[in-house]
Design an enzyme around this catalytic site. Structure first.
Site, PDB file in Angstrom:
ATOM      1  N   ASP A 134      -2.293  -3.871  11.285  1.00 22.99           N
ATOM      2  CA  ASP A 134      -3.581  -3.918  10.639  1.00 22.99           C
ATOM      3  C   ASP A 134      -4.181  -3.002  11.569  1.00 22.99           C
ATOM      4  O   ASP A 134      -4.149  -2.540  12.561  1.00 22.99           O
ATOM      5  CB  ASP A 134      -4.358  -5.360  11.110  1.00 22.99           C
ATOM      6  CG  ASP A 134      -5.813  -5.712  10.419  1.00 22.99           C
ATOM      7  OD1 ASP A 134      -5.811  -5.080   9.520  1.00 22.99           O
ATOM      8  OD2 ASP A 134      -6.460  -6.400  10.705  1.00 22.99           O
ATOM      9  N   THR A 135      -5.193  -2.323  10.627  1.00 22.43           N
ATOM     10  CA  THR A 135      -5.689  -1.283  11.392  1.00 22.43           C
ATOM     11  C   THR A 135      -7.445  -1.233  11.229  1.00 22.43           C
ATOM     12  O   THR A 135      -7.930  -1.651  10.120  1.00 22.43           O
ATOM     13  CB  THR A 135      -5.389   0.284  10.633  1.00 22.43           C
ATOM     14  OG1 THR A 135      -4.127   0.367  10.925  1.00 22.43           O
ATOM     15  CG2 THR A 135      -6.093   1.389  10.934  1.00 22.43           C
TER      16      THR A 135
ATOM     17  N   ASN B 221       0.896  -1.158  -0.020  1.00 22.41           N
ATOM     18  CA  ASN B 221      -0.010   0.115   0.177  1.00 22.41           C
ATOM     19  C   ASN B 221       1.026   1.020  -0.060  1.00 22.41           C
ATOM     20  O   ASN B 221       1.618   1.632   0.849  1.00 22.41           O
ATOM     21  CB  ASN B 221      -0.977  -0.005   1.218  1.00 22.41           C
ATOM     22  CG  ASN B 221      -1.811   0.952   1.297  1.00 22.41           C
ATOM     23  OD1 ASN B 221      -1.537   2.339   1.111  1.00 22.41           O
ATOM     24  ND2 ASN B 221      -3.282   0.824   1.495  1.00 22.41           N
TER      25      ASN B 221
ATOM     26  N   TYR C 251     -10.971   6.251   5.367  1.00 18.08           N
ATOM     27  CA  TYR C 251     -11.842   7.032   6.077  1.00 18.08           C
ATOM     28  C   TYR C 251     -11.721   8.279   6.692  1.00 18.08           C
ATOM     29  O   TYR C 251     -12.325   9.007   7.146  1.00 18.08           O
ATOM     30  CB  TYR C 251     -12.614   6.117   7.240  1.00 18.08           C
ATOM     31  CG  TYR C 251     -13.172   4.755   7.017  1.00 18.08           C
ATOM     32  CD1 TYR C 251     -14.239   4.621   7.020  1.00 18.08           C
ATOM     33  CD2 TYR C 251     -12.421   3.729   6.892  1.00 18.08           C
ATOM     34  CE1 TYR C 251     -15.131   3.516   6.496  1.00 18.08           C
ATOM     35  CE2 TYR C 251     -12.698   2.504   6.819  1.00 18.08           C
ATOM     36  CZ  TYR C 251     -14.333   2.353   6.430  1.00 18.08           C
ATOM     37  OH  TYR C 251     -14.883   1.026   6.204  1.00 18.08           O
TER      38      TYR C 251
END
Length: 208
Positions: free
Chosen positions: A68-69, A9, A168
Site C-alpha cells: 500500500d502506498t 495493476n 501523482y
C-alpha cells in the site's frame, strides 16, 4: 521462486518485476484466478497491505505479498495518505473518478493552492506472508509475516510535467533531482522510488 503480488495493476506489476528480476517469478491476482476486489479497510498503510496479503494467503494458500502506498503532503497534514488512489472521488458523488490520476492531481493542486510549503513524501509498505515448515516432513507449518518500508522525500510542483509513470508522478519531484518522476523515466524511478526502496528490502530478504 514463485510468489503472488496481490494486485492486478499493470504499472505496479511491471515495476515490481523489473526490480526483482528473474530470480523471483511474480504472479498477479489474475494469474491465480482471483478477481475479487480485496477490501482495504485499514487506517494505515501497514494495515491495508497486511489485509490484502492475508486475504490471498487465506484463500489461495500461497506465499504472497501486498503493498500500500500513500502520498503524504506536509501542508495537508499528511493527506491524501491512505486515500491517495481515490482522493478525488472522496469529495464527489461521481465514483467513476475513483483511481483517476488526473482528478486526484487536480484536487491536490487545488487544495495546496499558492501554499509555499510543498514538502511531501511517498511511502510504500509491503507485507509479506510465507509458509514455513515446522518439521522436516512438512506435516506442520506456520506462517511468517514481515513488513518492509520505502520512503522518498520530495515536493509537489505547481503544474504537471512529464508523460511517464502513473498516479501523482507528474507533480512529484524527488529531492536531488530537477525532474518529476514522470520525467525521469522508469529506469531511474525504479532505482530511487519509494516502492523500489521497499522492494529492495523485500528482495534482499527473499534472496537471503
Amino acid at each position: 521462486m514463485k510468489i503472488v503480488f496481490a494486485t492486478n495493476n499493470a504499472h505496479k506489476l511491471s515495476e515490481i518485476r523489473s526490480i526483482l528480476g528473474e530470480s523471483v517469478e511474480v504472479l498477479s491476482l489474475k494469474e491465480i484466478g482471483c478477481d475479487v476486489d480485496i477490501p482495504e479497510t485499514g487506517k494505515t498503510l501497514e494495515e491495508n497491505a497486511l489485509q490484502k496479503a492475508q486475504y490471498v494467503y487465506d484463500h489461495y494458500h500461497i506465499d504472497c505479498f501486498a503493498d500500500d502506498t500513500g502520498l503524504e503532503v506536509e501542508a495537508l497534514d499528511g493527506a491524501p495518505g491512505i486515500y491517495s488512489a481515490r482522493y478525488a472521488s472522496m469529495e464527489s458523488d461521481d465514483q467513476s473518478i475513483s483511481h483517476d490520476s488526473e482528478a486526484n492531481m487536480a484536487r491536490l493542486l487545488r487544495e495546496l493552492g499558492n501554499n509555499n510549503n510543498r514538502r511531501a513524501r511517498f511511502r510504500t509498505v509491503i507485507a509479506l506472508i510465507q509458509k514455513r515448515d515446522v518439521c522436516p516432513c512438512g506435516c506442520t507449518s506456520i506462517k511468517e509475516i514481515h513488513q518492509f518500508e520505502g520512503i522518498v522525500e520530495g515536493e509537489i510542483i505547481r503544474e504537471r510535467r512529464g508523460g511517464e509513470g502513473f498516479g501523482y508522478d507528474p507533480i512529484f519531484q524527488p529531492d536531488g533531482y530537477d525532474k518529476t518522476f514522470a520525467e525521469l523515466g522508469m529506469d531511474i524511478k525504479n532505482h530511487i522510488s519509494h516502492r523500489a526502496r521497499a522492494v529492495a528490502k523485500l528482495a534482499e530478504f527473499l534472496k537471503g
